[in-house]
Design a protein around this motif. Structure first.
Motif, PDB file in Angstrom:
ATOM      1  N   PRO A 238       0.828  -1.218   0.000  1.00  0.00           N
ATOM      2  CA  PRO A 238       0.000   0.000   0.000  1.00  0.00           C
ATOM      3  C   PRO A 238       0.858   1.263   0.000  1.00  0.00           C
ATOM      4  O   PRO A 238       1.865   1.346   0.703  1.00  0.00           O
ATOM      5  CB  PRO A 238      -0.806  -0.117   1.294  1.00  0.00           C
ATOM      6  CG  PRO A 238      -0.813  -1.587   1.598  1.00  0.00           C
ATOM      7  CD  PRO A 238       0.511  -2.107   1.128  1.00  0.00           C
ATOM      8  N   GLY A 239       0.455   2.227  -0.822  1.00  0.00           N
ATOM      9  CA  GLY A 239       1.163   3.504  -0.885  1.00  0.00           C
ATOM     10  C   GLY A 239       2.343   3.513  -1.824  1.00  0.00           C
ATOM     11  O   GLY A 239       2.981   4.554  -2.020  1.00  0.00           O
ATOM     12  N   ALA A 240       2.659   2.363  -2.462  1.00  0.00           N
ATOM     13  CA  ALA A 240       3.794   2.307  -3.374  1.00  0.00           C
ATOM     14  C   ALA A 240       3.522   3.151  -4.615  1.00  0.00           C
ATOM     15  O   ALA A 240       2.381   3.271  -5.071  1.00  0.00           O
ATOM     16  CB  ALA A 240       4.054   0.857  -3.776  1.00  0.00           C
ATOM     17  N   VAL A 241       4.581   3.736  -5.152  1.00  0.00           N
ATOM     18  CA  VAL A 241       4.465   4.536  -6.377  1.00  0.00           C
ATOM     19  C   VAL A 241       5.447   3.987  -7.406  1.00  0.00           C
ATOM     20  O   VAL A 241       6.418   3.302  -7.084  1.00  0.00           O
ATOM     21  CB  VAL A 241       4.728   6.027  -6.124  1.00  0.00           C
ATOM     22  CG1 VAL A 241       3.745   6.582  -5.126  1.00  0.00           C
ATOM     23  CG2 VAL A 241       6.164   6.255  -5.655  1.00  0.00           C
ATOM     24  N   GLY A 242       5.168   4.312  -8.683  1.00  0.00           N
ATOM     25  CA  GLY A 242       6.032   3.860  -9.755  1.00  0.00           C
ATOM     26  C   GLY A 242       5.614   2.502 -10.283  1.00  0.00           C
ATOM     27  O   GLY A 242       5.030   1.687  -9.571  1.00  0.00           O
ATOM     28  N   VAL A 243       5.877   2.287 -11.576  1.00  0.00           N
ATOM     29  CA  VAL A 243       5.644   0.988 -12.204  1.00  0.00           C
ATOM     30  C   VAL A 243       6.954   0.536 -12.821  1.00  0.00           C
ATOM     31  O   VAL A 243       7.958   1.245 -12.775  1.00  0.00           O
ATOM     32  CB  VAL A 243       4.527   1.085 -13.272  1.00  0.00           C
ATOM     33  CG1 VAL A 243       3.213   1.480 -12.634  1.00  0.00           C
ATOM     34  CG2 VAL A 243       4.891   2.083 -14.365  1.00  0.00           C
ATOM     35  N   LYS A 244       6.953  -0.641 -13.449  1.00  0.00           N
ATOM     36  CA  LYS A 244       8.228  -1.239 -13.826  1.00  0.00           C
ATOM     37  C   LYS A 244       9.034  -0.418 -14.830  1.00  0.00           C
ATOM     38  O   LYS A 244      10.264  -0.513 -14.845  1.00  0.00           O
ATOM     39  CB  LYS A 244       8.015  -2.662 -14.357  1.00  0.00           C
ATOM     40  CG  LYS A 244       7.141  -2.763 -15.599  1.00  0.00           C
ATOM     41  CD  LYS A 244       6.950  -4.233 -15.961  1.00  0.00           C
ATOM     42  CE  LYS A 244       6.060  -4.423 -17.167  1.00  0.00           C
ATOM     43  NZ  LYS A 244       5.855  -5.859 -17.464  1.00  0.00           N
ATOM     44  N   ASP A 245       8.396   0.388 -15.661  1.00  0.00           N
ATOM     45  CA  ASP A 245       9.169   1.176 -16.620  1.00  0.00           C
ATOM     46  C   ASP A 245       9.041   2.685 -16.396  1.00  0.00           C
ATOM     47  O   ASP A 245       9.432   3.475 -17.249  1.00  0.00           O
ATOM     48  CB  ASP A 245       8.757   0.826 -18.055  1.00  0.00           C
ATOM     49  CG  ASP A 245       7.283   1.100 -18.341  1.00  0.00           C
ATOM     50  OD1 ASP A 245       6.529   1.369 -17.372  1.00  0.00           O
ATOM     51  OD2 ASP A 245       6.871   1.047 -19.507  1.00  0.00           O
ATOM     52  N   LEU A 246       8.483   3.078 -15.251  1.00  0.00           N
ATOM     53  CA  LEU A 246       8.367   4.508 -14.953  1.00  0.00           C
ATOM     54  C   LEU A 246       8.375   4.695 -13.440  1.00  0.00           C
ATOM     55  O   LEU A 246       7.388   4.426 -12.767  1.00  0.00           O
ATOM     56  CB  LEU A 246       7.075   5.079 -15.552  1.00  0.00           C
ATOM     57  CG  LEU A 246       6.845   6.577 -15.356  1.00  0.00           C
ATOM     58  CD1 LEU A 246       7.960   7.393 -15.998  1.00  0.00           C
ATOM     59  CD2 LEU A 246       5.505   6.994 -15.950  1.00  0.00           C
ATOM     60  N   LYS A 247       9.518   5.153 -12.938  1.00  0.00           N
ATOM     61  CA  LYS A 247       9.657   5.375 -11.500  1.00  0.00           C
ATOM     62  C   LYS A 247      10.108   6.811 -11.259  1.00  0.00           C
ATOM     63  O   LYS A 247      10.818   7.400 -12.091  1.00  0.00           O
ATOM     64  CB  LYS A 247      10.679   4.401 -10.905  1.00  0.00           C
ATOM     65  CG  LYS A 247      10.284   2.932 -11.097  1.00  0.00           C
ATOM     66  CD  LYS A 247      11.260   1.998 -10.433  1.00  0.00           C
ATOM     67  CE  LYS A 247      10.919   0.541 -10.760  1.00  0.00           C
ATOM     68  NZ  LYS A 247       9.560   0.162 -10.340  1.00  0.00           N
ATOM     69  N   PRO A 248       9.699   7.412 -10.154  1.00  0.00           N
ATOM     70  CA  PRO A 248      10.070   8.807  -9.876  1.00  0.00           C
ATOM     71  C   PRO A 248      11.584   9.012  -9.910  1.00  0.00           C
ATOM     72  O   PRO A 248      12.350   8.230  -9.347  1.00  0.00           O
ATOM     73  CB  PRO A 248       9.505   9.049  -8.465  1.00  0.00           C
ATOM     74  CG  PRO A 248       8.419   8.034  -8.314  1.00  0.00           C
ATOM     75  CD  PRO A 248       8.858   6.831  -9.090  1.00  0.00           C
TER      76      PRO A 248
END
Length: 747
Positions: A238-248
């Motif tokens: 929960p609360g995680a951000v970013g996906v496998k090809d787009l991270k902050p």
């Protein structure tokens, strides 16, 4: 009876239903002895849609699941319809205005909240997708922990919302991006792709396939009972951000962030906001937590749903297109006809294209030309096109071979024996057409429909070459035939209802969309298209730079600039059409209107430039190797520098960009209104769809007539008067437009 229905729905698995309930709004709730709940969506009507009734039923179903959670082991979501779920109720959606935005957003939020409660129930939830799941239907399936899809040829999964000016608004973007990443999700969502089950499995929308309804429910049940602790991957952290090809702040993501917006802008030129909003929702949603991403998606969806462009597209490409599919312009009282054998006269680009689409649709074809070699060359062109479709995965090798086997070539009219339809696709010369049509009528079946693929010559005149004019009709295809969706059916003065109905049925049989128009020179599409390319050349004659003309046209949403497309159809054809029109007008009874039309054609500065290019500079168009553009062998086409040297003025012609854009668009809508006024067109749907599918009028407008309605009829008429005062009487509003504007009526 009810027990039988429950048993059938579960494919023989749900033998002992302990609790059943029909929830108001179209969901059946069934809890069996093993603790498996089956939610069967079965709304009134032929399909399930996300309307107010469904939203209430969905909420009630989730309430019941939560209340009985301790006695539930698993949940299966399926449908009693042929399709799983058809998506949003567009009649509700198209009525939403900007004033309704807040209430509308709250309704969408209600659905998303129910989906979140369902996927966080603490019990495995499986979607048994028994038919196509498009839009909202796929969003429901993605809110389940596992998806088993019926593997049948007519089943599709996808988000076609962008084709209607929208984006997925109930979690479709957020879940897809988190499942597969931005790059993989981008074409699926921004292009509205619809995947077959096997492709959906490969992409990640489906987890398993089933061969029939029994296996579908059995697999869904087996997975659910084997995974009691199932949960969504986005709820694992929960609360995680970013996906496998787009991270902050990840430099590896910068290439995608730079390239994707540029690629979309190249495709849409900024005229279609939905793909760009979809990309924004993907990227912004990936950089925040899941529930915040749902809010981001919802805001973009609400913005589009309350905007005018979505209403333009929904009205034309859903409601009006469905009217055509239902036979809206087909004569009533006529029996449905299946064409079995078609003769095609002329094996050139158009003739071979007509032969191809007919053969692919399962119709036997006789492809005739002046000699056997020319006919075989046409069949070879079909083979090349079919090979390309096999390479792209659109046809199997067996389908290609079967289609080619249906095409027989000949140079003899006698081989047209048995044809119940003959389509002439020879040179745009009346004498040639008359000769071949008369010979074809004598050779084909006595009741055969004889059709001409002419793009300009009046059908009533061509019909005089055959003995039974009631069986003569126009079937105007567009190039390239295999790609273009439209066929314009032209009814001559003596064309019978039976002939028109048979032509309509044939067009639908080959998978095209028919529009029906009455006879006139150029009919509807060629006549209106001619105003577009003609206005482009007039702007050039006024000193406007050619590059500005082309770029403003594309910026307005036209797929090709007027000078480029003029090269495609050839400049010589424009002169032939003009000369034929002058000859016909000279032979007609003299009237003031005839004299004015002759003078207009003779004085048109566009034809002066065309004549100069052909006769003084040897530039007849693309087929001749040179026209408004050069066509170098070692690179892409480019505007001929001589245009700037001979025609461009230092002040750019004194035409501002807005006036330039409006001249190119208004001239087409005004000609459409004249066609309505003259009864060439008899329906708004045929006008709108014919303009977009046939001549490339900007998609975002919804068509030439919808462009006027969305602009505001009174405002459009006033703007047309402004253009007429500055640039010529061709922009003066016709009587029908004046009348509508005076009454404040839309078309």
């Amino acid at each position: 009876m009810r027990q039988d229905r429950d048993t059938k729905e579960a494919g023989g698995v749900n033998q002992c239903a302990e609790e059943r309930a029909d929830l108001p709004g179209g969901i059946r709730y069934s809890l069996d002895a093993e603790g498996v709940v089956t939610l069967t969506i079965d709304q009134d009507g032929p399909v399930n849609t996300m309307n107010a009734g469904f939203r209430a039923a969905f909420a009630a179903a989730v309430d019941r699941l939560e209340a009985q959670r301790d006695s539930i082991r698993a949940v299966i979501v399926t449908s009693a319809k042929k399709t799983f779920f058809a998506g949003a109720d567009l009649r509700e959606l198209v009525a939403v205005s900007k004033a309704d935005a807040e209430a509308f957003a709250a309704e969408v939020e209600q659905v998303k909240t129910c989906q979140r409660r369902l996927e966080r129930l603490g019990r495995p939830v499986v979607a048994a997708v028994n038919g196509s799941a498009l839009g909202g239907g796929l969003e429901i399936a993605l809110a389940c922990h596992h998806r088993v899809v019926l593997d049948q040829t007519d089943v599709r999964l996808g988000f076609p919302e962008v084709t209607l000016g929208l984006i997925p608004g109930a979690g479709g973007i957020v879940r897809t991006v988190r499942m597969m990443g931005v790059q993989a999700a981008l074409p699926l969502i921004t292009e509205g792709r619809r995947l077959r089950p096997a492709a959906a499995l490969k992409a990640g929308w489906a987890d398993e396939l089933a061969s029939d309804g029994g296996e579908l429910l059995a697999k869904a049940r087996a997975w659910a009972l084997a995974h009691p602790d199932a949960r969504q991957p986005w709820d694992a952290a929960p609360g995680a951000v970013g996906v496998k090809d787009l991270k902050p702040l990840d430099p590896a993501s910068y290439g995608l962030l730079a390239a994707a917006p540029a690629a979309l802008r190249k495709q849409t030129h900024g005229t279609l906001p939905a793909p760009e909003k979809a990309l924004a929702a993907m990227v912004e949603g990936a950089l925040v937590d899941f529930d915040t991403a749902l809010q981001v998606e919802g805001r973009y969806f609400t913005e589009l749903a309350t905007g005018q462009i979505a209403k333009n597209l929904i009205g034309t490409f859903f409601f009006q297109l469905n009217e055509i599919k239902a036979g809206g312009s087909r004569p009533s009282g006529q029996e449905k006809h299946q064409t079995t054998k078609v003769g095609v006269l002329g094996a050139g680009m158009m003739g071979s294209g007509i032969a191809q689409v007919s053969a692919v649709a399962g119709i036997d074809v006789v492809l005739k030309d002046v000699d056997a070699q020319a006919a075989e060359k046409g069949r070879a062109a079909v083979a090349e096109q079919l090979d390309a479709q096999v390479a792209r995965g659109r046809l199997t090798e067996r389908q290609r071979d079967a289609a080619l086997a249906r095409i027989a070539t000949t140079s003899r009219y006698a081989d047209l024996e048995g044809c119940d339809l003959v389509i002439e696709a020879v040179f745009e010369q009346r004498a040639v057409k008359n000769e071949v049509n008369a010979a074809a009528e004598a050779a084909a079946r006595p009741d055969a429909v004889i059709a001409s693929n002419t793009s300009t010559l009046p059908i009533t005149g061509l019909a005089e070459a055959v003995t039974d004019q009631g069986r003569f009709i126009g079937l105007h295809f567009f190039s390239p035939v295999a790609k273009m969706k439209l066929v314009e059916i032209i009814r001559g003065a003596k064309t019978s209802d039976a002939t028109l109905a048979r032509a309509y049925d044939y067009v639908q049989q080959i998978g095209k969309s028919p529009i029906v128009v009455n006879d006139s020179r150029g009919f509807y599409t060629s006549r209106t298209f001619g105003t577009y390319i003609g206005e482009g050349v007039r702007l050039l004659a006024e000193g406007v730079p050619a590059a500005l003309i082309e770029n403003v046209a594309k910026k307005a949403g036209m797929p090709v600039g007027p000078l480029a497309v003029h090269d495609e159809v050839t400049l010589t054809l424009s002169l032939k059409v003009r000369d034929q029109a002058l000859a016909d007008l000279a032979a007609s009874p003299p009237t003031e209107q005839t004299a004015a039309r002759i003078k207009q054609l003779e004085d048109d500065p566009a034809f002066r430039i065309i004549e100069e290019l052909i006769r003084e500079h040897g530039r007849p168009g693309k087929a001749g190797g040179a026209g408004f553009y050069d066509y170098p062998a070692d690179g892409p086409k480019r505007l001929w520098p001589g245009l700037a040297q001979r025609y461009a003025r230092p002040d750019g012609g004194g035409v501002g960009e807005r006036d330039l854009r409006d001249r190119l668009l208004f001239i087409q809508s005004l000609e459409t209104i004249r066609c309505l006024e003259e009864n060439v067109l008899t329906s708004i749907r045929d006008a709108n769809l014919g303009s977009v599918f046939g001549i490339g009028f900007p998609v975002w407008t919804g068509g030439t007539v919808q462009f006027v309605n969305a602009y505001g009829v009174e405002e459009f008429a006033a703007r047309a008067d402004y253009l007429a005062d500055l640039y010529g009487e061709r922009f003066r509003p016709p009587r029908l437009l004046r009348e509508k504007a005076a009454r404040g009526e839309a078309f």
